[in-house]
Design a protein around this motif. Structure first.
Motif, PDB file in Angstrom:
ATOM      1  N   PHE A   1      15.491 -52.525  14.518  1.00 52.58           N
ATOM      2  CA  PHE A   1      16.501 -53.045  15.433  1.00 52.58           C
ATOM      3  C   PHE A   1      17.683 -53.711  14.735  1.00 52.58           C
ATOM      4  O   PHE A   1      18.592 -54.185  15.414  1.00 52.58           O
ATOM      5  N   ASN A   2      17.685 -53.763  13.437  1.00 49.33           N
ATOM      6  CA  ASN A   2      18.832 -54.289  12.709  1.00 49.33           C
ATOM      7  C   ASN A   2      19.691 -53.148  12.190  1.00 49.33           C
ATOM      8  O   ASN A   2      19.251 -52.013  12.110  1.00 49.33           O
ATOM      9  N   ASP A   3      20.910 -53.478  11.836  1.00 50.28           N
ATOM     10  CA  ASP A   3      21.850 -52.471  11.342  1.00 50.28           C
ATOM     11  C   ASP A   3      21.611 -52.284   9.840  1.00 50.28           C
ATOM     12  O   ASP A   3      22.211 -52.956   9.013  1.00 50.28           O
TER      13      ASP A   3
ATOM     14  N   LEU B   1      19.687 -45.686   6.953  1.00 53.57           N
ATOM     15  CA  LEU B   1      18.795 -44.746   7.616  1.00 53.57           C
ATOM     16  C   LEU B   1      17.444 -44.635   6.902  1.00 53.57           C
ATOM     17  O   LEU B   1      16.400 -44.485   7.546  1.00 53.57           O
ATOM     18  N   ILE B   2      17.436 -44.746   5.586  1.00 57.38           N
ATOM     19  CA  ILE B   2      16.184 -44.611   4.835  1.00 57.38           C
ATOM     20  C   ILE B   2      15.218 -45.749   5.161  1.00 57.38           C
ATOM     21  O   ILE B   2      14.007 -45.541   5.267  1.00 57.38           O
ATOM     22  N   VAL B   3      15.745 -46.948   5.380  1.00 58.05           N
ATOM     23  CA  VAL B   3      14.882 -48.084   5.728  1.00 58.05           C
ATOM     24  C   VAL B   3      14.313 -47.888   7.128  1.00 58.05           C
ATOM     25  O   VAL B   3      13.140 -48.179   7.379  1.00 58.05           O
ATOM     26  N   LYS B   4      15.116 -47.357   8.033  1.00 58.77           N
ATOM     27  CA  LYS B   4      14.616 -47.084   9.383  1.00 58.77           C
ATOM     28  C   LYS B   4      13.575 -45.964   9.361  1.00 58.77           C
ATOM     29  O   LYS B   4      12.593 -46.012  10.094  1.00 58.77           O
ATOM     30  N   ALA B   5      13.770 -44.967   8.506  1.00 56.75           N
ATOM     31  CA  ALA B   5      12.785 -43.893   8.386  1.00 56.75           C
ATOM     32  C   ALA B   5      11.474 -44.429   7.815  1.00 56.75           C
ATOM     33  O   ALA B   5      10.386 -44.044   8.265  1.00 56.75           O
ATOM     34  N   LEU B   6      11.562 -45.307   6.834  1.00 54.32           N
ATOM     35  CA  LEU B   6      10.349 -45.926   6.282  1.00 54.32           C
ATOM     36  C   LEU B   6       9.638 -46.775   7.334  1.00 54.32           C
ATOM     37  O   LEU B   6       8.406 -46.821   7.384  1.00 54.32           O
ATOM     38  N   SER B   7      10.412 -47.433   8.187  1.00 54.34           N
ATOM     39  CA  SER B   7       9.822 -48.241   9.249  1.00 54.34           C
ATOM     40  C   SER B   7       9.080 -47.365  10.250  1.00 54.34           C
ATOM     41  O   SER B   7       7.971 -47.709  10.682  1.00 54.34           O
ATOM     42  N   LEU B   8       9.678 -46.238  10.628  1.00 51.75           N
ATOM     43  CA  LEU B   8       8.988 -45.316  11.536  1.00 51.75           C
ATOM     44  C   LEU B   8       7.735 -44.731  10.895  1.00 51.75           C
ATOM     45  O   LEU B   8       6.708 -44.561  11.557  1.00 51.75           O
TER      46      LEU B   8
END
Length: 101
Positions: A63-65, A68-75
């Motif tokens: 939910f933070n800006d 993309l790689i960090v969001k992919a790791l989170s998913l």
């Protein structure tokens, strides 16, 4: 600034390694080592703690800006924790979708 970089690297390391750690705890060999209640309680507490920290940090990263790689790791972290919980409890995937259902 170095302490901030250390904290962020620990947070990213947590989302990287908490999912595989939870999957490791649900391996059939690990489950067969000891069928006693204390080992079951320890394994589920370790898996729950890992899932709590990993999913919590993943949701914060989603939910933070951020990149993309960090969001992919989170998913990926959330997915591996759901997979580990399904292997441990078997309640997330319908029995019709399982091969041995």
């Amino acid at each position: 600034m170095e302490s901030l970089a250390l904290i962020v690297s620990l947070m990213i390391g947590n989302i990287l390694f908490s999912g595989p750690f939870a999957l490791f705890l649900t391996l059939p060999r690990i489950r067969a080592i000891s069928t006693g209640i204390p080992f079951l309680i320890f394994r589920r507490l370790a898996m729950g703690t890992s899932a709590l920290t990993g999913i919590f940090l993943s949701v914060i990263f989603l939910f933070n800006d951020l990149q993309l790689i960090v969001k992919a790791l989170s998913l990926l972290c959330i997915g591996t924790h759901l997979w580990a919980a399904d292997r441990e409890y078997g309640k997330f995937i319908s029995s019709r979708l399982r091969r041995n259902g």
